[in-house]
Design an enzyme around this catalytic site. Structure first.
Site, PDB file in Angstrom:
ATOM      1  N   ASP A  25      -4.743  -1.992  10.227  1.00 55.56           N
ATOM      2  CA  ASP A  25      -5.410  -1.726   8.893  1.00 55.56           C
ATOM      3  C   ASP A  25      -5.862  -2.905   8.027  1.00 55.56           C
ATOM      4  OD1 ASP A  25      -5.899   1.273   7.787  1.00 55.56           O
ATOM      5  OD2 ASP A  25      -4.022   0.895   6.986  1.00 55.56           O
ATOM      6  N   LYS A  56      -3.054   5.041  10.526  1.00 59.57           N
ATOM      7  CA  LYS A  56      -3.191   6.251   9.265  1.00 59.57           C
ATOM      8  C   LYS A  56      -2.545   7.843   9.312  1.00 59.57           C
ATOM      9  CE  LYS A  56      -6.601   3.760   7.187  1.00 59.57           C
ATOM     10  NZ  LYS A  56      -5.934   2.882   5.078  1.00 59.57           N
ATOM     11  N   ARG A  96     -10.395  -7.188   4.875  1.00 62.78           N
ATOM     12  CA  ARG A  96     -10.406  -8.268   4.896  1.00 62.78           C
ATOM     13  C   ARG A  96     -11.069  -9.142   6.120  1.00 62.78           C
ATOM     14  NH1 ARG A  96      -4.192  -8.066   3.125  1.00 62.78           N
ATOM     15  NH2 ARG A  96      -5.172  -6.217   2.668  1.00 62.78           N
TER      16      ARG A  96
END
Length: 470
Positions: free
Chosen positions: A317, A247, A321
């Site tokens: 990233d 990020k 999930r």
């Protein structure tokens, strides 16, 4: 704070008078002046003095539309005034219904949250007894309000905790301690058991961290049956660097909050156990730290999962999930619950869709959607349903694995993530995904920086109460 029930207000001592906007009639007899220059607007309060020099606080409940968020006005009021309170203060509750009293206690308790838990010097917390007057027996309402406010404060403390302290194992230890205090069963699976049982996606996400992943299983069973009514799965990424798909550095420190879904699951199980609701529930937290290291999983990797289905990694990233997929598969295989709900701070996409006003809700079960939506408006923790059309499935098709974890497009991000999770639900007829990224963590008047909101405790607990009463 301590809460107790009294029959009548002692007007020679300090007390609080809640009132709706433009309606001072229920409190008029307690006012030492005819016109106190206060109209009861929401989030306002006013101090006047009684004949004995005692403090009389007027607190605005606002209009009917504000009834779902009464706790906010009391949190603000107590936060700004409790420094001046004596050891006991009274609240006129005769004109309030149980729902309003419950919200009032929640707000008063929420005002006690201290964000500076890791400062070298800490503020002393004043021990205050708050006495509610009512002609009815409201002791259970007071108890529920206290437990709920405490649960909200506890999960805020978890979300706001720094990532060097709040490791996956720390969450496991928190759950173990909680289970002893609230009397439910807690099991923490660590690396050897995770590998043996096949939590391959959880392990993959945690490979780059010195802090090993864990899966926490909390079980609360009040009914004399092994049937599980509801299973909850929470995303517990204790820090999210993005992995090798790293990020940007801007606001990266806020990625300590990426376990907001896990915090809700942990807090709700404890609260339901304390309230002794007549229901069987399970809370599963799949927790890892998504760090960068030579051992980190890579874009282009194909990993296995608890379900046995293979996943092509497009973006490291999109890790939340992955751990949820293992948690969902485990919940179905191990517990076969009637209802299955996962919660996660999953996508920036849902924030761009709703801002900070609502969570994204995804389900094919309209009965669940209607119930959750109604509960959300009732407690002012709102959710809004987004579509789950088959059209979105093609964006997750992989040439080399059963599914890929990201579509690679700057569109439909929240829906894409929900469709990925749906792939692991075995077409469970009563599954719901809640993306709480925009509502779990944000700005407030109680902190200089962004901080935890406590969203989800009232929403999920009230959903459970709906199912426990039927």
């Amino acid at each position: 704070m301590k809460y107790k029930h009294i029959k009548n207000i002692d007007t020679t001592k300090d007390f609080i008078l809640p009132c709706k906007k433009g309606d001072l009639k229920p409190i008029q007899q307690f006012l030492p002046v005819k016109n106190p220059d206060f109209d009861g607007s929401f989030l306002t309060h006013h101090l006047i003095y009684g004949k004995e020099g005692n403090r009389i606080y007027l607190v605005g409940l606002g209009e009917e539309k504000n009834a779902s968020q009464i706790e906010n006005t009391f949190q603000k009021f107590a936060f700004e005034t409790c420094t001046f309170w004596n050891a006991e203060i009274q609240v006129l509750g005769d004109h309030l219904n149980d729902a309003a009293i419950l919200k009032t206690v929640i707000g008063l308790e929420m005002s006690q949250y201290t964000i500076g838990a890791f400062k070298s010097t800490k503020k002393d917390t004043k021990k205050v007894t708050i006495s509610f007057s009512s002609k009815e027996n409201i002791q259970k309402v007071l108890e529920e309000g206290k437990f709920t406010g405490e649960a909200i404060n506890k999960i805020k403390g978890l979300v706001d905790a720094p990532p060097n302290i709040k490791t996956p194992e720390y969450l496991g230890d928190w759950a173990k301690k909680s289970s002893k205090e609230a009397t439910y069963t807690c099991t923490v699976l660590k690396h050897k058991k995770l590998k043996k049982q096949g939590f391959d996606a959880v392990i993959a996400v945690g490979k780059g961290s010195v802090h090993p992943p864990v899966v926490i299983i909390n079980e609360y069973k009040a009914k004399d049956t092994d049937k599980i009514d509801i299973a909850f799965v929470g995303k517990g990424i204790t820090f999210d660097s993005g992995g090798l798909s790293i990020k940007p550095s801007t606001n990266l420190h806020y990625m300590k909050s990426d376990m907001g879904g896990a915090a809700v699951v942990l807090g709700v199980i404890e609260l339901v156990a304390k309230l002794k609701l007549n229901i069987n529930i399970v809370g599963i937290v799949a927790s890892a730290e998504n760090a960068v290291d030579a051992n980190s999983y890579r874009p282009g990797d194909v990993i296995n999962s608890y379900s046995g289905k293979t996943i092509e990694i497009i973006d490291t990233d999109a890790e939340g999930r992955l751990v949820l997929a293992d948690g969902i598969s485990y919940a179905i295989k191990k517990f076969n619950p009637e209802y299955l709900i996962d919660l996660a701070t999953l996508t920036g996409s849902v924030v761009r869709t709703f801002g900070y006003a609502a969570a994204g809700m995804f389900t094919e079960n309209q009965e669940m959607a209607n119930t959750m939506s109604a509960v959300g408006f009732k407690v002012h923790e709102r959710v809004w349903q987004l579509p789950m059309f088959e059209d979105y499935e093609k964006d997750l098709q992989s040439d080399v694995a059963d599914i890929k974890n990201f579509n690679g497009k700057p569109i439909e991000g929240a829906i894409n993530a929900a469709k990925f999770l749906e792939f692991f639900t075995e077409k469970h007829p009563k599954w719901m995904h809640l993306d709480i990224a925009g509502v779990s963590f944000g700005g407030s008047q109680y902190a200089q920086m962004k901080s935890a909101t406590g969203f989800g405790i009232q929403l999920i607990t009230n959903f459970i109460k709906e199912k426990a009463t039927k």
